[in-house]
Design a protein around this motif. Sequence first.
Motif, mmCIF file in Angstrom:
data_model
loop_
_atom_site.group_PDB
_atom_site.id
_atom_site.type_symbol
_atom_site.label_atom_id
_atom_site.label_comp_id
_atom_site.label_asym_id
_atom_site.label_seq_id
_atom_site.Cartn_x
_atom_site.Cartn_y
_atom_site.Cartn_z
ATOM 1 N N THR A 1 -11.681 1.903 2.663
ATOM 2 C CA THR A 1 -11.441 0.875 1.649
ATOM 3 C C THR A 1 -11.522 1.497 0.254
ATOM 4 O O THR A 1 -12.196 2.502 0.052
ATOM 5 C CB THR A 1 -12.489 -0.248 1.738
ATOM 6 N N VAL A 2 -10.804 0.893 -0.671
ATOM 7 C CA VAL A 2 -10.935 1.292 -2.080
ATOM 8 C C VAL A 2 -11.068 0.045 -2.919
ATOM 9 O O VAL A 2 -10.711 -1.048 -2.494
ATOM 10 C CB VAL A 2 -9.713 2.076 -2.613
ATOM 11 N N VAL B 1 -10.135 -3.306 -0.966
ATOM 12 C CA VAL B 1 -9.031 -3.540 -0.037
ATOM 13 C C VAL B 1 -9.032 -2.462 1.043
ATOM 14 O O VAL B 1 -9.447 -1.332 0.806
ATOM 15 C CB VAL B 1 -7.646 -3.533 -0.719
ATOM 16 N N LYS C 1 -12.003 -5.644 -10.011
ATOM 17 C CA LYS C 1 -11.586 -4.922 -8.817
ATOM 18 C C LYS C 1 -12.078 -5.626 -7.578
ATOM 19 O O LYS C 1 -13.099 -6.274 -7.596
ATOM 20 C CB LYS C 1 -12.197 -3.511 -8.830
ATOM 21 N N GLN D 1 -3.981 7.603 -5.360
ATOM 22 C CA GLN D 1 -3.181 6.565 -6.005
ATOM 23 C C GLN D 1 -1.891 7.173 -6.554
ATOM 24 O O GLN D 1 -1.914 8.268 -7.119
ATOM 25 C CB GLN D 1 -3.976 5.921 -7.129
ATOM 26 N N GLN E 1 -9.507 -1.980 -5.522
ATOM 27 C CA GLN E 1 -8.192 -2.059 -6.144
ATOM 28 C C GLN E 1 -8.261 -2.952 -7.367
ATOM 29 O O GLN E 1 -8.895 -3.998 -7.344
ATOM 30 C CB GLN E 1 -7.202 -2.626 -5.141
ATOM 31 N N GLU E 2 -7.568 -2.521 -8.412
ATOM 32 C CA GLU E 2 -7.569 -3.314 -9.639
ATOM 33 C C GLU E 2 -6.761 -4.577 -9.447
ATOM 34 O O GLU E 2 -5.718 -4.582 -8.827
ATOM 35 C CB GLU E 2 -6.979 -2.498 -10.786
ATOM 36 N N ASN F 1 0.824 -1.212 0.000
ATOM 37 C CA ASN F 1 0.000 0.000 0.000
ATOM 38 C C ASN F 1 0.855 1.258 0.000
ATOM 39 O O ASN F 1 0.511 2.259 -0.609
ATOM 40 C CB ASN F 1 -0.902 0.025 1.243
ATOM 41 N N LEU G 1 -7.424 0.213 3.023
ATOM 42 C CA LEU G 1 -6.330 1.102 2.675
ATOM 43 C C LEU G 1 -5.781 1.811 3.898
ATOM 44 O O LEU G 1 -4.582 2.018 4.034
ATOM 45 C CB LEU G 1 -6.887 2.149 1.707
ATOM 46 N N LEU H 1 1.721 2.204 -3.369
ATOM 47 C CA LEU H 1 0.610 2.453 -4.297
ATOM 48 C C LEU H 1 -0.206 3.695 -3.962
ATOM 49 O O LEU H 1 -0.883 4.232 -4.825
ATOM 50 C CB LEU H 1 -0.336 1.238 -4.307
ATOM 51 N N TYR H 2 -0.172 4.120 -2.680
ATOM 52 C CA TYR H 2 -1.035 5.233 -2.278
ATOM 53 C C TYR H 2 -0.256 6.273 -1.484
ATOM 54 O O TYR H 2 0.688 5.945 -0.760
ATOM 55 C CB TYR H 2 -2.202 4.708 -1.431
#
Length: 797
Positions: A500-501, A518, A515, A300, A503-504, A289, A520, A292-293
């Motif tokens: 949560t988002v 997840v 998707k 993102q 995620q691809e 994470n 986050l 990625l964030y």
Amino acid sequence: MALPVAEWQGRTARLWAALEPALRERLEAASLQDAVRLGCDLLRSKEEEEAALVQLCHRAPTDKRPEAASWYREQGNREFKRGRYQAALRLYSKAASHELPGSPEVSVCFANRSAALLHLGYFEVCLEDIARAESHGYPDRLLPKVLLRKAECLLCLGRLQDAQDILRVLESKIALDGVMTPHLTRLKRLSQLKVKLGEKERCPEPAGEAHGGTQGEPEIWEENNRISGASSSLSLSFDAERGRHLVASQDIVPGQRLVKEEAFVSVLCPGESLPLQEGDTAWDTRATNADLYCHRCLRQLLASVPCQGCSYAKYCSQDCAARAWQQYHRTECSLGALLLTLGVFCHVALRTVLLAGFAEVSRLVAGSHCGDKNLQSPEASCKPLSEAAGAGAGSRGVPGCDSSGRYQSSYQALFHLLPHTEQHSPEHKFLCTLSVVALCKQLQAAGLEAAVLSQESPQQWSKPKTCEKTSAELSPELKTVAEAMLRHVLQLQCNAQAITVMQELGPGDGAVVDKKPVRLATAFFPVLSLLNHSCCPNTSVSFSGTAATVRAAQPISSGQEVLHCYGPHWCRMRVAERQQLLSQYFFECHCPACLQELESGVKSVVSIRNSFCCPKCQAPMQGEEDTLCCSNEACATSASRDHLSGRLQDLQQQIKKALDLLRVRKADQAIKMLLKCQMDAGTFLSPEHLLMGEMEDHLAQVYATLGKWEKAARHLKKSIEIVEMHHGPSSVETGQELFKLAQILFNGFAVSEALSTIQRAEGILSVHFGPQSAQIQELQEMKACLSELPRNILQRT
Ligand SMILES: [Zn+2]
Ligand SMILES: [Zn+2]
Ligand SMILES: [Zn+2]
Ligand SMILES: [Zn+2]
């Protein structure tokens, strides 16, 4: 992840068991203030415990390691040569986070990353990285390469004049340096670019159209004048049974926005793939994470800006990096490993006090001591609101409200969330106390006390000393900080909100994006915390960055309580599992789903649909015990539950393998394997089993990557049937599946079916995510695109 690593939990548990009974009793009954005091005394005499904690921190290093940087860069170069630019991009980012700021090496990382960005078509970001490389002292001899890339980028962006200027600089530079072989190829590229530039100038492309036309109307929104971030159609109520809660003060329609709140504090969760094994010769190339964030705003990341001090925090922009530094990261930076070891709850607690500021923290902590015992459990003494409501006193008297009776998303409101001090198990309280005290001692030892106590005077960046003797007594101020932090850690058990988002998943280059949600970050949302739980809630929560939005998921009539699901949803878990999970919140759920399942013995939808079937005759298997029997009397086959569960696990393993095949683009083999799994599953799982739907979904995914849209659609429709059965036709889950189907039908030019699917997906998703969400925009774009198709194509379908 929320709690400290298992080894530290184990140590404190052993310590607790070995305590003298008298001390244990004192700790059990201790107020937060006394718990901190006792914890300090105890840790001072147990230096080996702290040494063990320091040892554990070595497994989650967050310092910069140039040797890791060069390894990541090499891996990045390797991926780049294979044409895997996305992977290269991530690896260059990891490399950059380990290089020392301002070093020529870090500028090389940025320059390499800009090449990957150019290939991926992110021209603006590519330019930013080139600028970053230049400002970090990119080696002069390598400059032509980067200038050429810059010109190419500008050209792609249609900034012709700028491109020309760069090319001129480049020409003179090459002329000055004399022609060297590496430059020859560059000269060739240069002349190619000049030709392109000439062409572009002759026939300029139309300027990029403004993205628009599909923007929905702004939502109607009237803010409540008593609760910040809440809709005016809600009111704050209080009673002994339900505590503070929100009630509809007028009829509410599905999709209506009820709360929009920015987190008071949020901390990115490190994610599962954080390396925590002994020894770190092999660096981890997987993206966590943190890769990625954005560390601060959760956006993102594409080309991250690394922290100056550690390799862990990465930001979406220089601005975010600077703000995080100012607000909390200058205190947290050197403690990264300790924070990862002690878990996200401790981290959130620390960041909360840093954001609140010491003045506010000490004011509220002092208030909680001031003979005002109610602050420990503020609601116990509170007069029911109904008495006051008629007199127009509003929410004055409800804990957490300010003097004017307004409830705001503030530290004061957060401070008054229930810590349930008496209800936590003594072992848990002990673990939290020791963790918080150890963290504060480390703050003191690292010379960070001043930063904690006066957030308004940022000092010059100086690397704090690490791992000093921590035997010194905690200062009174830090004890106050520790007490507040302990309160927050205990509050988090009931009030932590997961951000949560979606995620691809998968290769990420398919036409259909799969998707999954997840976790986050973990956050405090004081207003969102006013909502009570139900396993069948009437609202739906979604997140954008660090902001939460609550919408009505169904009609709510005036006077009804507004409820939200803390996690255990009736469609996903049986009542026993739900009640087990809910026990951490110290209440028993009496929602309609729980009452029905508990009292009338109605079997939960989950157990009915996720059941096994007879391996011989496929009739449903029955029984609650270890042995299951076929419901078809004539058959009378029996099987052990363990055996069937074992088969289910094997099946899941096989499915995982099939997905791995898809990831490495062996689609045909993946299909073969999935079909075999399906056959196998048919012999012992009920046709409505969720896994049956998942396999259909995976098959659809594989066919979509092959461009076989009709087949993909057929499988996806079967998956949708099962998802609808489990989650309901208007659930988010069904909406997500319909979204995928719309993409598949769109790609396969099945126009009229695509249009009707888009409409259904839009209807469901806009209730959960609102008309402005990215998915709704995408659906509308698809619709616009389909309606612009020439008539003859439309007629064919
Ligand atoms: Zn950011
Ligand atoms: Zn840092
Ligand atoms: Zn319930
Ligand atoms: Zn049977």
